[in-house]
Design an enzyme around this catalytic site. Structure first.
Site, short mmCIF file in Angstrom:
data_model
loop_
_atom_site.label_atom_id
_atom_site.label_comp_id
_atom_site.label_asym_id
_atom_site.label_seq_id
_atom_site.Cartn_x
_atom_site.Cartn_y
_atom_site.Cartn_z
CB THR A 106 19.31 60.75 3.17
OG1 THR A 106 19.33 62.08 2.35
CG2 THR A 106 19.77 59.85 2.20
CB SER A 155 17.83 67.82 7.94
OG SER A 155 18.67 68.19 7.14
CB THR A 163 23.51 64.92 6.47
OG1 THR A 163 23.14 64.88 5.05
CG2 THR A 163 23.77 63.49 6.77
CG ASP A 164 20.90 68.89 3.37
OD1 ASP A 164 21.74 68.20 3.25
OD2 ASP A 164 19.84 68.88 2.74
N1 ASP Z 1 18.64 66.48 2.10
C1 ASP Z 1 18.60 65.42 3.16
C2 ASP Z 1 18.29 65.92 4.63
O1 ASP Z 1 19.02 66.59 5.17
C3 ASP Z 1 20.17 65.03 3.12
C4 ASP Z 1 20.46 63.90 4.38
O2 ASP Z 1 19.83 63.48 4.93
O3 ASP Z 1 21.51 63.45 4.24
O4 ASP Z 1 17.31 65.54 4.91
#
Ligand code: ASP
Length: 324
Positions: free
Chosen positions: A14, A56, A89-90
């Site tokens: 993200t 991610s 973040t995932d």
């Molecule tokens: N779905 C996203 C990822 O992990 C969430 C994020 O980056 O915060 O790529």
């Protein structure tokens, strides 16, 4: 002339995405973080690498290994003072823990991300990135393992986990808390990790599955997993490390096939222990040869088992690694 050099590795997520007019958040042709180079270059000399641009959930141990190699390559060449990685973040905690356990480089390594994409109101990406560069530049960040920095907090890769689907304070270290904070005036550490582990691996390609236990769980999934000929199994067990008696047939089948079974707890505080002597209780599991983890969550125990299996398939050695 800035004195310090930071290796900045963008991997996607993200933090590298934008929201379009329909409200969909997605990667574009250009990573928006590269447009922030002007602001960031006031902090340190940046050596930027972008080996891939992936959300991610698309990250696998192969990409984790690529990051390890990039960091070690720059470290061995000399001239870098710290590393910052931007990541979705995932699965951020899995990449961070993988690097924590395997990178052979004595310098601060910080992993960061964002919950809001680059053009959303209250976007947290650039802020987290600046905080992370500041942490990576601080003398005190050295020797504390890979760090996760978001939302003004510094967490260890070992303890931090994503706790909220959308809130910017998603990364928390249940039971332990952050080891430091980021403020306008400085970077302040208040805890030191009690121990660190590091392993030299070449190929983390073994197959390890992660299963969550539940009331009434039977052996069918465990027996199916055995048929799939996986190399290891991690189970998020109940409470202090217990399983329903109906799961024991599957556990015995896996262990008799020399497939390591590691248990963690589905509780997010505390550690698993061999306390209960009833059928399926922790003591019973231990007597059957189940390996108890040292307080890791399921996804991190899986990363550790992958790393262990890249080095050995000796059950005793794997057991010893999980008692550290
Ligand atoms: N779905 C996203 C990822 O992990 C969430 C994020 O980056 O915060 O790529």
């Amino acid at each position: 002339m800035l004195e310090k050099n930071i290796l900045l590795i963008h991997t996607g997520g993200t933090i590298s995405m934008s929201e379009d007019t329909s409200g969909a958040v997605k990667p574009g042709a250009k990573n928006p973080l590269t447009e922030e180079a002007q602001i960031l270059s006031g902090l340190a000399n940046l050596i930027v690498e972008e080996p891939f641009n992936l959300p991610s959930p698309h990250i696998t141990p192969k990409e984790m290994m690529t990051l390890k190699r990039i960091i070690e390559h720059h470290y061995n060449q000399g001239g870098i003072d710290g590393v910052v990685i931007t990541h979705g973040t995932d699965t951020l905690e899995e990449t961070a823990y993988f690097l924590d356990l395997t990178v052979q480089a004595d310098l601060p390594i910080v992993v960061t991300g964002a919950m809001r994409s680059s053009n959303e109101i209250g976007a947290d990406g650039l802020y987290n990135l600046i905080s992370s560069i500041r942490v990576a530049l601080s003398r005190e960040a050295k020797g504390k393992g890979v760090l996760i920095v978001l939302n003004d907090e510094i967490h260890t890769a070992e303890n931090a986990t994503k706790t909220h689907t959308s809130n910017v304070s998603t990364f928390q270290s249940p039971q332990y808390g952050p080891i430091g904070i980021v403020t306008k005036r400085g970077i302040f550490f208040h805890h030191m990790p009690a121990s660190r582990e590091n392993y030299q691996i070449e190929d983390p390609s073994k197959r390890v599955v992660l299963i969550k236990a539940h009331a009434g769980m039977d052996s069918s999934l465990l027996l199916a997993v055995k048929e799939l000929q996986v190399d290891g199994v991690v189970i998020e067990a109940l409470g202090q490390g217990n399983l329903p008696p109906s799961a024991m047939e599957g556990i015995r089948a896996l262990i008799s096939d020399n497939i390591p079974v590691v248990i963690v707890s589905r509780c997010f505080n505390g550690v698993v222990q061999d306390i209960y002597g009833y059928e399926g209780g922790g003591k019973h599991l231990k007597d059957c040869g189940v390996i108890f983890s040292n307080g890791l969550n399921g996804q991190k125990a899986r990363i550790k088992l992958l790393i262990a299996l890249a080095m050995t398939n000796n059950m005793k050695e794997i057991d010893k690694m999980f008692s550290l």
